[in-house]
Every structure is written in C-alpha cells, then in structure tokens.
Design a protein around this motif. Structure first.
Motif, PDB file in Angstrom:
ATOM      1  N   LEU A   5       0.822  -1.207   0.000  1.00 31.70           N
ATOM      2  CA  LEU A   5       0.000   0.000   0.000  1.00 31.70           C
ATOM      3  C   LEU A   5       0.859   1.261   0.000  1.00 31.70           C
ATOM      4  N   SER A   6       1.923   1.227   0.779  1.00 33.30           N
ATOM      5  CA  SER A   6       2.795   2.400   0.835  1.00 33.30           C
ATOM      6  C   SER A   6       3.405   2.690  -0.527  1.00 33.30           C
ATOM      7  N   ARG A   7       3.896   1.650  -1.159  1.00 36.78           N
ATOM      8  CA  ARG A   7       4.513   1.844  -2.480  1.00 36.78           C
ATOM      9  C   ARG A   7       3.465   2.265  -3.513  1.00 36.78           C
ATOM     10  N   PHE A   8       2.284   1.670  -3.425  1.00 36.55           N
ATOM     11  CA  PHE A   8       1.229   1.986  -4.386  1.00 36.55           C
ATOM     12  C   PHE A   8       0.801   3.449  -4.273  1.00 36.55           C
ATOM     13  N   VAL A   9       0.571   3.901  -3.020  1.00 40.44           N
ATOM     14  CA  VAL A   9       0.155   5.288  -2.814  1.00 40.44           C
ATOM     15  C   VAL A   9       1.272   6.239  -3.206  1.00 40.44           C
ATOM     16  N   PRO A  49       1.887  11.085  -7.341  1.00 37.42           N
ATOM     17  CA  PRO A  49       2.385  12.092  -8.306  1.00 37.42           C
ATOM     18  C   PRO A  49       1.556  12.148  -9.582  1.00 37.42           C
ATOM     19  N   LYS A  50       1.025  11.019 -10.015  1.00 38.76           N
ATOM     20  CA  LYS A  50       0.237  11.020 -11.240  1.00 38.76           C
ATOM     21  C   LYS A  50      -1.073  11.775 -11.047  1.00 38.76           C
ATOM     22  N   LEU A  51      -1.721  11.579  -9.875  1.00 36.18           N
ATOM     23  CA  LEU A  51      -2.949  12.324  -9.614  1.00 36.18           C
ATOM     24  C   LEU A  51      -2.663  13.810  -9.450  1.00 36.18           C
ATOM     25  N   THR A  52      -1.553  14.117  -8.800  1.00 33.92           N
ATOM     26  CA  THR A  52      -1.187  15.529  -8.618  1.00 33.92           C
ATOM     27  C   THR A  52      -0.938  16.203  -9.961  1.00 33.92           C
ATOM     28  N   LEU A  80      -6.254  20.841  -7.326  1.00 36.09           N
ATOM     29  CA  LEU A  80      -6.980  20.269  -6.197  1.00 36.09           C
ATOM     30  C   LEU A  80      -6.147  20.336  -4.924  1.00 36.09           C
ATOM     31  N   ALA A  81      -6.852  20.429  -3.815  1.00 40.32           N
ATOM     32  CA  ALA A  81      -6.176  20.458  -2.518  1.00 40.32           C
ATOM     33  C   ALA A  81      -5.718  19.059  -2.139  1.00 40.32           C
ATOM     34  N   MET A 115      -9.537  11.056  -3.133  1.00 38.89           N
ATOM     35  CA  MET A 115      -9.488  10.312  -4.393  1.00 38.89           C
ATOM     36  C   MET A 115      -8.663   9.035  -4.236  1.00 38.89           C
ATOM     37  N   LEU A 116      -7.535   9.135  -3.544  1.00 38.42           N
ATOM     38  CA  LEU A 116      -6.717   7.941  -3.310  1.00 38.42           C
ATOM     39  C   LEU A 116      -7.471   6.923  -2.473  1.00 38.42           C
ATOM     40  N   LEU A 117      -8.243   7.400  -1.504  1.00 31.11           N
ATOM     41  CA  LEU A 117      -9.037   6.494  -0.680  1.00 31.11           C
ATOM     42  C   LEU A 117     -10.058   5.741  -1.531  1.00 31.11           C
ATOM     43  N   LEU A 118     -10.700   6.466  -2.447  1.00 29.98           N
ATOM     44  CA  LEU A 118     -11.680   5.829  -3.322  1.00 29.98           C
ATOM     45  C   LEU A 118     -11.016   4.786  -4.228  1.00 29.98           C
TER      46      LEU A 118
END
Length: 699
Positions: A88-92, A97-100, A106-107, A114-117
């Motif tokens: 999970l740590s590596r995945f997040v 960076p891709k979502l950012t 976005l804040a 979004m990551l939680l979803l």
C-alpha cells in the motif's frame, strides 16, 4: 487485478484494507469532500479544473492513516500485515504524483479522498465482492489502466527486493565463501569474481527453493496417505475363510486379455516375423579372406573383367543373405556405377539375393536416367520372363523413358497399363505423354491430352503450350496453332514474341503470307518488337509465294526504325536465293553472316548443298556434303529428302545413294517418289551437267 498481488499477501491486504475502509462505511463517518461535488455516474477524469475544496482537518487525519507513504503504527504492530503495508505504501507513493499532475489545482485533502476511493476499488477487485457504497463514482477506463500499471510495477519491485534480500543471505554462506576463496587463489579478481559470487549465490538460492518445494510436495503426499490410512482403518476387514478351488486351466490375464488362449502363440510368431521387416538385419562382418576377396571385387574393371568368378568365391566364403548382397552393392556403387549395374543385373538371378520387383525397377530407372535404353529394355524383358508384371512405378518410369526417346507406341503402351491398374496420371506423366506426341509429329493428340489435364484441374504450364504451338507451327497447321494461342490467353498466359513468331511461322508454312503479315503488324501495334527470328519467319512466309518485293519492302521499313538483320534473316535469304539459283546474292548474304563473326548455322549447309548441286559446282557441293555427313544426326527427314533429290538432279548418283543409306540408318523412311528415283538411278545413269562460266548449269 487479483493477479497483481501474490497469494501470500492477499489475506493480509484484505483484512487490512477492510479494517481501514470500515471507518468510511460507518454512517457517522466524516464526510469526504470529493463525493458530494461529483455529479452522478461521472469519472474522476471528468472533474473540472477549477474544482477546489477547503482543507478538512478531520478528514486529513483520517485519510493520512491509510494514504501516508510511511508505514503506519498499526501495521507495525501486526506482523501479518507487513507485506500488505509495504504494497500500500509503495502503491500510494507511486500513484500520488500522477494524480497531482493530472489535477494540479486540487487540494491535498481532495487528492487523499481520491486515493481512498481508488483503494476501495482495488480492495473490491481483490476481495471479489462489491466495494462499500460511496456515492455513485466510478473510475474511468484510463484510470483503471493506470492503476493496473502501477500495481504491476509495485509488485515487480517488491519481488525484486525480496529476491535481492534472499541473495544477500547466500552471498555470505560458507559454500559461496569457499568457492570465492578458491577463485581468488587461482587468480580471479575484480568484476569477474563479483559476477561469479552473485552467480553462485543465485544457484544456491535456486537449490534451496527447489528442496523447499520438494518438502512441500512430500508433506502434502504424507497428509494424503494419512487420510487414506484412516479411511481404510474405518472400513471393515474381510475375513479369509477358505482358498478358492481351482477349476480347469490356469488363465493369465493382463489388462483384460486372456493370454492363456492358444491364439496368442500365433500372434507372437507373427510379431516376430514383422520385427524382421521393421528392424533391419545387420550384414555379416567382412573379415579375413572374405575381406580380401571383397577388395578384389571393388577393384574390378567394369568393361574388361568378368565379376562372376570373384562373386562366386565371395559367396562361398561369406554365405550371404539378401542384406549382405545389398551391402556389397552399396560398396560397389560408391566405387563404380558401371560395375554396379553389371553386378546388380547378375544378382537378379541369384537365389540368395531374393530379387523382387523393386530391384528390377531400380535398375530400369537408373538405366533410364542414364539414357541407356537397350539396357533398360533388357532388364524389363528379364522381369517379364520371370513372370513379374510391371507395376505402377515401373510403368511411370517406362512412360518417361520412351517419351524421352520419342517412341510413341511404347509410351502409349506404358500409359495404358497405368490406367488399367487404376492409376490417375499426375502432371509429370501427362507432360511426358504430351512430349511423346509432339516428338512423333502428332500435336493434335497432345492437345487432347492437355484438355484432359484441364478437365482434372491439372493446369498445363506455358512450356507445354509452347511445345504444342511449335509442333503445330512446324506442320503449318494454322487452326491448331490458333487454338493453342487462344487457350494460353484464356489461361492467363500473355502473348509474347515467341508465340507470335510461331503463329506467323504457321501461316507462312501454310502458304498464307498475307495473314502472316497481318499478325506481324498486329504484334508491332501491341508493343511487341519483332526480333530477328520473328522477322525471318515473316520473310520465309513471303518466300513460299516468291514475293521478293514485299520481303524487301518489309526489311526497308524495319531498317528505318533502327532494325538490323541478323543471322536468322540472312539464313532465310541464302536459302531463298539458292532456290532461285542466284548464287552471287546467296554468297553475299553468306558473307554477311561471317562478317558478324558468327559461324553459319547448320541448316544453311542444306541450302548451299542444294544450290551448288543444282549449279553443278562439284567442289563446293562436296565441301558442304561433308559437313552434313559429319552431323547427320541433326538432319530431319525433309532435309534428307531435299539433299538426296538435289544430288540426283545434279548427277551425283553415288553421293545420293550414300545419303539415302544414311537416311534409312537414322530411322527416316524415304518417300515413295524418292524411292522410285533411287531405283531408276541404279538402272539408268544420269548425265552430270557441266558448269558454265556464269555459274549456271549447262546440259
């Protein structure tokens, strides 16, 4: 998506995420800012760029427990969730960076939501159950593809790290150290030693994993045996009260077969006989005196020496069977093919050789390929005398052999024998049969054979059509030649200069120079440039009607376009001038051929002999006649007729008789008119004309 995570991680992943997501599925959970602002059934990639949300401390506190890159305190407390926390740590860490980059406005709290979803959706895929109901948001296909790529990369990175840690353990094991120490003693240093060390550590790891897998399989097998043992103990054990009484013969059954039946003895005998054919028998070793005799056989001269005495001596020493004779023939064939044929023909009557139809066929086929017709027919006669009827293979060989020699009758006999045996001729057999008809001067039957090929969906080649067209053209059969040309065009074979030349030649020999000229002009209009041979055929067509003015007009028109006469045209003109007794003009055209640096063609000597005989020029007649006699095998029947007739007309009776005998020796029967003239010349000597100064005969 389920295949992205190893099975050993799946349990801890599901339990870990389910525990975390349960916080958000609680009815009194803190609202996520992302959910209320997303319209129904919209994907995350459809968010407007101006979408922003004020930071929510409570939401940030909650999502940070799941989305932070560093291992959480809860995961550190639970050892079984260690691999999943790392995933999970590596995945997040990889997807943030891709979502950012995709949503820079976005804040952070919104990105965390979004990551939680996304984690909820991943958990739903891994668990195989529906994700907790969080609005109606669905991930777009592009986002799913990105999630899958990142999960794959994370899984590969974790796998490589695990392998690296395992190898580190074995880099310092005693066996690897001992091998490295030995390598250092023998002089291996630097990068090479380092590569060897990692290689040995990797091999040690593979060995350990192999034995681990064996232990696992052994444990499973032992567990299965224990279960079976428990089941058997639970079953009731049958009690033996008395032995069964024996009745009749003992029966041996293997896989349901009663081998005590007498029929199996017969089967065993047949199997033994079949093995003799399947497993080849080895020839006897040639040693001692027999080896010396064997060497004497190999050193024989096929022409001078008689192999029979030496073969009888070898037979008495070796006591050969068929396999020994075959081995001897193979050794002889490597040394001399002529000696092989001689010995093989003798072995056909040898009882121990056990000659069969294939032995006869091999000899016939070999002689046929070597163009030894008499030897092949001798072997065929021996086979028939022994009572062996030629089979399909032998008949096919005979068709090819007799077609090559031009013997139409024997070719037809072999072809009919094939059909009687139920064999459907293939392309090669049809081709040989058509060529036999062509060589025999019967192209119409060859055309019928080509039609039969087409009816059986065997397409004749261009070469076959051209041979038929050439045969029709030589006989002046215009209708047949035109049919072949039409058939070629219907089959998709375009008209070429060669086919047009043969068609012009056919019209010329039929005595229709006007139609030949129409075809000649049509060929030029279609873009085909006539060559020297085609133009010569057109001039020969004019020669049949003695239309010299039209021939000269044709040559002048062609010369305006840059055409220059060649050897073929000059040969036709020499023949034409010779028939007209225009000796000076004929010799002029003959000199033109020599000026080109080429030797006059052979057929021109027939024209010169005819011309000089008619003119009574003895010396030049003898000169050309000598050339014709040296190459008599190239003469055709009509050329023999012309030479003999011209010699009789010129008073060269003895020469005419000699050429008449050569004609019969070549297999060309003379015509009735020529036979009468030869008979008359023997009883009434003709007067030889004298030559005038102008070169014309004077009687």
């Amino acid at each position: 998506m389920r295949a992205l995570i190893p099975k050993c991680y799946k349990k801890s992943l599901i339990s870990h995420l389910r525990a975390r997501i349960s916080l958000f599925s609680d009815p009194i959970s803190i609202p996520i800012p992302l959910i209320p602002r997303i319209p129904p059934r919209r994907s995350l990639h459809d968010l407007p760029k101006h979408f922003t949300e004020a930071p929510n401390p409570s939401n940030s506190l909650l999502s940070s427990k799941i989305l932070q890159s560093d291992p959480s305190p809860i995961a550190e407390a639970e050892e079984e969730d260690g691999p999943m926390n790392e995933f999970l740590s590596r995945f997040v860490f990889a997807i943030r960076p891709k979502l950012t980059a995709a949503f820079p406005d976005l804040a952070r709290e919104t990105l965390d939501a979004m990551l939680l979803l996304i984690c909820q959706k991943v958990l739903a895929e891994l668990d195989g159950a529906a994700a907790p109901a969080v609005g109606s948001v669905e991930l777009s296909p592009d986002l799913w593809e990105t999630v899958q790529e990142i999960a794959n990369s994370v899984h590969e990175a974790m796998k490589k790290d695990r392998l690296r840690e395992e190898i580190k353990k074995y880099l310092h094991c005693d066996e690897v150290k001992e091998m490295c120490r030995f390598a250092g003693d023998v002089g291996i240093r630097g990068d090479f030693l380092r590569e060897l060390r990692f290689k040995w550590a990797r091999e040690k790891l593979e060995e350990v994993e192999f034995y681990r897998e064996l232990d696992r399989i052994r444990a499973q097998a032992q567990k299965g045996d224990e279960n079976e043992g428990i089941e058997e103990e639970n079953r009731g054990k049958p009690e033996l009260t008395a032995l069964p009484e024996r009745k009749g013969r003992i029966k041996y059954k293997i896989y349901g077969l009663d081998l005590s039946d007498p029929k199996w003895a017969e089967v065993a005998e047949r199997v033994e006989e079949a093995e003799k054919h399947i497993v080849p028998e080895e020839p006897k070793p040639i040693v001692g005196k027999s080896k010396k005799v064997d060497e004497n056989i190999l050193s024989l001269d096929a022409v001078k020496d008689d192999p029979l005495p030496v073969l009888e001596e070898w037979k008495g020493l070796v006591g050969p069977k068929r396999v020994d004779w075959v081995a001897l023939l193979d050794r002889i064939k490597e040394k001399s093919s002529a000696l092989y044929f001689k010995v093989a023909e003798h072995l056909l009557i040898e009882e121990s050789f056990e000659a069969g139809i294939r032995d006869y066929w091999r000899l016939i086929d070999s002689h046929s390929k070597a163009d030894c017709l008499k030897e092949a027919e001798r072997i065929l006669q021996k086979m028939i005398e022994k009572g062996i009827t030629p089979d399909v293979l032998t008949c096919i060989t005979l068709v090819h052999m007799y077609s090559k020699t031009g013997n139409l009758e024997r070719t037809k006999e072999a072809f009919d024998s094939l059909r009687q045996q139920g064999f459907q001729p293939d392309f090669k057999v049809y081709n040989s049969m058509i060529m036999a008809y062509v060589k025999a001067g019967n192209p119409k039957s060859g055309e019928s054979m080509a039609r039969e090929m087409e009816a059986r969906d065997i397409q004749p080649t261009k070469e076959i059509y051209m041979e038929l067209l050439r045969a029709f053209a030589q006989q002046g059969q215009v209708d047949g030649a035109q049919r072949i040309v039409n058939t070629m065009e219907f089959s998709g074979i375009q008209r070429c200069v060669e086919s047009s030349t043969l068609l012009v030649e056919a019209y010329g020999k039929s005595g229709d120079p006007d139609q030949a000229r129409k075809l000649f002009d049509l060929m030029m209009k279609s873009g085909l440039k006539p060559d020297d041979r085609c133009t010569a055929s057109m001039i020969r067509a004019y020669a049949t009607k003695n239309q010299l003015d039209k021939a000269l007009d044709l040559l002048l028109n062609l010369e305006k376009d840059g055409f220059r006469p060649g050897t073929a045209i000059y040969t036709v003109l020499v023949d034409w001038m010779g028939r007209l007794q225009m000796i000076e003009e004929a010799e002029h055209f003959l000199n033109n051929i020599r000026e080109k640096g080429e030797d006059p063609p052979f057929e021109i000597h027939v024209s010169l002999c005819d011309m000089y005989c008619s003119a009574g020029i003895k010396e030049k007649t003898r000169e050309n006649l000598k050339i014709l006699e040296e190459k008599k095998h190239l003469l055709k029947a009509d050329e023999f007729e012309r030479i003999v007739s011209s010699l009789l007309d010129g008073g060269f009776v003895n020469d005419a008789k000699r050429m008449h005998n050569l004609m019969q020796a070549q297999g060309f029967p003379p015509s009735e008119a020529l036979r009468v003239r030869i008979s008359a010349s023997q009883s009434i000597p003709s007067q030889r004309p004298s030559k005038s100064r102008s070169g014309k005969p004077r009687y």
